[in-house]
Design a protein around this motif. Sequence first.
Motif, PDB file in Angstrom:
ATOM      1  N   THR A 344       0.837  -1.211   0.000  1.00  0.00           N
ATOM      2  CA  THR A 344       0.000   0.000   0.000  1.00  0.00           C
ATOM      3  C   THR A 344       0.869   1.257   0.000  1.00  0.00           C
ATOM      4  O   THR A 344       0.525   2.254   0.610  1.00  0.00           O
ATOM      5  N   THR A 345       1.972   1.188  -0.702  1.00  0.00           N
ATOM      6  CA  THR A 345       2.886   2.341  -0.686  1.00  0.00           C
ATOM      7  C   THR A 345       2.728   3.250  -1.905  1.00  0.00           C
ATOM      8  O   THR A 345       2.293   2.820  -2.974  1.00  0.00           O
ATOM      9  N   LEU A 346       3.093   4.499  -1.672  1.00  0.00           N
ATOM     10  CA  LEU A 346       3.253   5.486  -2.738  1.00  0.00           C
ATOM     11  C   LEU A 346       4.664   6.052  -2.574  1.00  0.00           C
ATOM     12  O   LEU A 346       5.126   6.215  -1.443  1.00  0.00           O
ATOM     13  N   ILE A 347       5.336   6.327  -3.692  1.00  0.00           N
ATOM     14  CA  ILE A 347       6.733   6.732  -3.594  1.00  0.00           C
ATOM     15  C   ILE A 347       6.942   8.099  -4.236  1.00  0.00           C
ATOM     16  O   ILE A 347       6.542   8.331  -5.380  1.00  0.00           O
ATOM     17  N   VAL A 348       7.544   8.996  -3.459  1.00  0.00           N
ATOM     18  CA  VAL A 348       7.849  10.340  -3.963  1.00  0.00           C
ATOM     19  C   VAL A 348       9.325  10.396  -4.339  1.00  0.00           C
ATOM     20  O   VAL A 348      10.201  10.191  -3.504  1.00  0.00           O
ATOM     21  N   ASN A 349       9.578  10.659  -5.619  1.00  0.00           N
ATOM     22  CA  ASN A 349      10.944  10.737  -6.136  1.00  0.00           C
ATOM     23  C   ASN A 349      11.292  12.213  -6.352  1.00  0.00           C
ATOM     24  O   ASN A 349      10.623  12.896  -7.131  1.00  0.00           O
ATOM     25  N   PRO A 350      12.315  12.719  -5.674  1.00  0.00           N
ATOM     26  CA  PRO A 350      12.637  14.146  -5.805  1.00  0.00           C
ATOM     27  C   PRO A 350      13.379  14.501  -7.085  1.00  0.00           C
ATOM     28  O   PRO A 350      13.514  15.675  -7.420  1.00  0.00           O
ATOM     29  N   GLN A 351      13.850  13.507  -7.833  1.00  0.00           N
ATOM     30  CA  GLN A 351      14.758  13.790  -8.951  1.00  0.00           C
ATOM     31  C   GLN A 351      14.130  14.694 -10.008  1.00  0.00           C
ATOM     32  O   GLN A 351      14.833  15.445 -10.681  1.00  0.00           O
ATOM     33  N   THR A 352      12.807  14.599 -10.153  1.00  0.00           N
ATOM     34  CA  THR A 352      12.139  15.386 -11.188  1.00  0.00           C
ATOM     35  C   THR A 352      11.329  16.535 -10.582  1.00  0.00           C
ATOM     36  O   THR A 352      10.434  17.075 -11.239  1.00  0.00           O
ATOM     37  N   LEU A 353      11.628  16.899  -9.322  1.00  0.00           N
ATOM     38  CA  LEU A 353      10.902  17.997  -8.674  1.00  0.00           C
ATOM     39  C   LEU A 353      11.746  19.265  -8.685  1.00  0.00           C
ATOM     40  O   LEU A 353      12.974  19.211  -8.576  1.00  0.00           O
ATOM     41  N   TYR A 354      11.075  20.386  -8.804  1.00  0.00           N
ATOM     42  CA  TYR A 354      11.747  21.681  -8.864  1.00  0.00           C
ATOM     43  C   TYR A 354      11.282  22.517  -7.678  1.00  0.00           C
ATOM     44  O   TYR A 354      10.183  22.293  -7.159  1.00  0.00           O
ATOM     45  N   PRO A 355      12.106  23.459  -7.204  1.00  0.00           N
ATOM     46  CA  PRO A 355      11.839  24.158  -5.939  1.00  0.00           C
ATOM     47  C   PRO A 355      10.407  24.665  -5.805  1.00  0.00           C
ATOM     48  O   PRO A 355       9.773  24.472  -4.766  1.00  0.00           O
ATOM     49  N   GLU A 356       9.883  25.277  -6.868  1.00  0.00           N
ATOM     50  CA  GLU A 356       8.553  25.879  -6.746  1.00  0.00           C
ATOM     51  C   GLU A 356       7.427  24.837  -6.694  1.00  0.00           C
ATOM     52  O   GLU A 356       6.269  25.182  -6.460  1.00  0.00           O
ATOM     53  N   GLU A 357       7.769  23.572  -6.907  1.00  0.00           N
ATOM     54  CA  GLU A 357       6.729  22.527  -6.900  1.00  0.00           C
ATOM     55  C   GLU A 357       6.584  21.856  -5.534  1.00  0.00           C
ATOM     56  O   GLU A 357       5.617  21.125  -5.313  1.00  0.00           O
ATOM     57  N   ILE A 358       7.551  22.073  -4.646  1.00  0.00           N
ATOM     58  CA  ILE A 358       7.567  21.307  -3.391  1.00  0.00           C
ATOM     59  C   ILE A 358       6.348  21.639  -2.514  1.00  0.00           C
ATOM     60  O   ILE A 358       5.653  20.736  -2.052  1.00  0.00           O
ATOM     61  N   ASP A 359       6.088  22.942  -2.293  1.00  0.00           N
ATOM     62  CA  ASP A 359       4.949  23.323  -1.451  1.00  0.00           C
ATOM     63  C   ASP A 359       3.617  22.817  -2.023  1.00  0.00           C
ATOM     64  O   ASP A 359       2.852  22.177  -1.303  1.00  0.00           O
ATOM     65  N   PRO A 360       3.345  23.078  -3.314  1.00  0.00           N
ATOM     66  CA  PRO A 360       2.076  22.567  -3.861  1.00  0.00           C
ATOM     67  C   PRO A 360       1.973  21.043  -3.774  1.00  0.00           C
ATOM     68  O   PRO A 360       0.892  20.506  -3.512  1.00  0.00           O
ATOM     69  N   LEU A 361       3.092  20.337  -3.967  1.00  0.00           N
ATOM     70  CA  LEU A 361       3.053  18.869  -3.893  1.00  0.00           C
ATOM     71  C   LEU A 361       2.673  18.425  -2.487  1.00  0.00           C
ATOM     72  O   LEU A 361       1.780  17.579  -2.318  1.00  0.00           O
ATOM     73  N   ILE A 362       3.350  18.984  -1.479  1.00  0.00           N
ATOM     74  CA  ILE A 362       3.086  18.567  -0.100  1.00  0.00           C
ATOM     75  C   ILE A 362       1.656  18.925   0.301  1.00  0.00           C
ATOM     76  O   ILE A 362       0.944  18.127   0.902  1.00  0.00           O
ATOM     77  N   GLU A 363       1.213  20.090  -0.110  1.00  0.00           N
ATOM     78  CA  GLU A 363      -0.153  20.500   0.219  1.00  0.00           C
ATOM     79  C   GLU A 363      -1.163  19.542  -0.411  1.00  0.00           C
ATOM     80  O   GLU A 363      -2.133  19.131   0.228  1.00  0.00           O
ATOM     81  N   ARG A 364      -0.898  19.178  -1.654  1.00  0.00           N
ATOM     82  CA  ARG A 364      -1.811  18.269  -2.361  1.00  0.00           C
ATOM     83  C   ARG A 364      -1.843  16.895  -1.679  1.00  0.00           C
ATOM     84  O   ARG A 364      -2.897  16.303  -1.498  1.00  0.00           O
ATOM     85  N   LEU A 365      -0.667  16.385  -1.310  1.00  0.00           N
ATOM     86  CA  LEU A 365      -0.608  15.087  -0.630  1.00  0.00           C
ATOM     87  C   LEU A 365      -1.379  15.158   0.695  1.00  0.00           C
ATOM     88  O   LEU A 365      -2.147  14.246   1.031  1.00  0.00           O
ATOM     89  N   ARG A 366      -1.201  16.237   1.428  1.00  0.00           N
ATOM     90  CA  ARG A 366      -1.887  16.385   2.729  1.00  0.00           C
ATOM     91  C   ARG A 366      -3.397  16.465   2.535  1.00  0.00           C
ATOM     92  O   ARG A 366      -4.157  15.868   3.284  1.00  0.00           O
ATOM     93  N   THR A 367      -3.818  17.174   1.502  1.00  0.00           N
ATOM     94  CA  THR A 367      -5.263  17.312   1.256  1.00  0.00           C
ATOM     95  C   THR A 367      -5.881  15.954   0.910  1.00  0.00           C
ATOM     96  O   THR A 367      -6.925  15.581   1.461  1.00  0.00           O
ATOM     97  N   VAL A 368      -5.215  15.220   0.029  1.00  0.00           N
ATOM     98  CA  VAL A 368      -5.796  13.953  -0.426  1.00  0.00           C
ATOM     99  C   VAL A 368      -5.777  12.918   0.702  1.00  0.00           C
ATOM    100  O   VAL A 368      -6.643  12.047   0.776  1.00  0.00           O
ATOM    101  N   LEU A 369      -4.813  13.024   1.610  1.00  0.00           N
ATOM    102  CA  LEU A 369      -4.676  12.019   2.663  1.00  0.00           C
ATOM    103  C   LEU A 369      -5.404  12.379   3.950  1.00  0.00           C
ATOM    104  O   LEU A 369      -5.298  11.658   4.945  1.00  0.00           O
ATOM    105  N   THR A 370      -6.141  13.501   3.954  1.00  0.00           N
ATOM    106  CA  THR A 370      -6.891  13.822   5.193  1.00  0.00           C
ATOM    107  C   THR A 370      -8.354  14.074   4.895  1.00  0.00           C
ATOM    108  O   THR A 370      -8.746  14.250   3.755  1.00  0.00           O
TER     109      THR A 370
END
Length: 370
Positions: A344-370
């Motif tokens: 039941t895992t999901l994997i976040v790979n930072p290799q293709t992430l850019y600085p301005e995407e980190i906050d929106p990504l984390i916010e989106r993950l938090r929204t979907v998981l709560t």
Amino acid sequence: MGIYEELGVRRLINANATLTRLGGSLLAPGVAAAMEEAGASFVELESLQRAVSAEIARLTHNEACYVSSGAAAALTLATAAALTGTDPALRARLPFTDGMRNEVIVHRHTRVGYDFAVRMVGVRLVEIGEHGRETTAAELEAAITPRTAGFFLFPRCLEERGELSIETSAEICRPRGIRVVVDAAAQLPPRSNLWDFTRRGADAALFSGGKGLRGPQSSGLILGRRDFVEACAFHGPPSAYIGRGMKVGKEELCGILAALRWYLNHDEEAELAFWETIVERVIAEVGSLPGVTARRIWPSEAGQPVPRAELTLDEAALGRTRDAVHAALLQGDPMVDLAAGPGTTLIVNPQTLYPEEIDPLIERLRTVLT
Ligand SMILES: *Cc1c(COP(=O)(O)O)cnc(C)c1O
């Protein structure tokens, strides 16, 4: 309105990998400008290919280079080169290979879908080795016949999977005129792989231009021994043979050179440190949610020295399956593509992430998981 908005195609946050279906990677600084400049003048394409290749060979400490339209195209050209060398009559016969050397040896347990790019040349694959034990030199020797043209390796550089070493492979194959080719499409970082595989004895190592190098998505590199690389070029565009459909334009030629220059000069340690901070943040800010646990995993899916964050979902506690969460991320806004791992895992790979995407990504993950 941007070009994607005008077309109604959604931008996405790629937290998965340098996947072709997601656009590979983002162009490194300077690449687009090089491509634009290249696109503004006519040149003799073969002269440009030779000049770019000579510079890339020099920068990567290899005898020779050929710029292909990707690593899959490089596999096809390398196969054709292993079969026919620079014999024009044999080249014209492909993909019909009766009477030529037309077998390529591979490890059974490291095969990847990309070996169609080898088989399409009219080759029969001969398998050796198996999962869970070391392949022996005797096995390779036993698989060699008068028809063997090549031994192709598909390594994941940080994962021991029992493959025969490149050194031993070269020792056995070289005296018999059998080419040792390493498909290293996604084996960057580390940058030292650009010369390590060939220093260890491979005739050629093949890389994607549109993955770790952050060059044009439709570019790739064949790096290695001069006679073999020349045989690859012999099959490549603009000659009208098996490689003709794998065209490399002047824009890609100048683009991959710019990308390679950036790649060799960028701060690899700082980049790795940046990736570590992304993984730490995901673990701290998403792994702390009820029903979620998180840990750092290493190496990456292609065996590179890249850390990733693995989220394990307690489906009962969350009241949703991992697949439902995965689908919600893909359908949401912003659209997030990440890998579903084991269980039941999901994997976040930072290799293709850019600085301005980190906050929106984390916010989106938090929204979907709560
Ligand atoms: C991505 C990949 C390829 C294909 O590379 P392209 O540059 O997209 O053609 C081939 N082999 C392996 C192991 C890969 O990971």
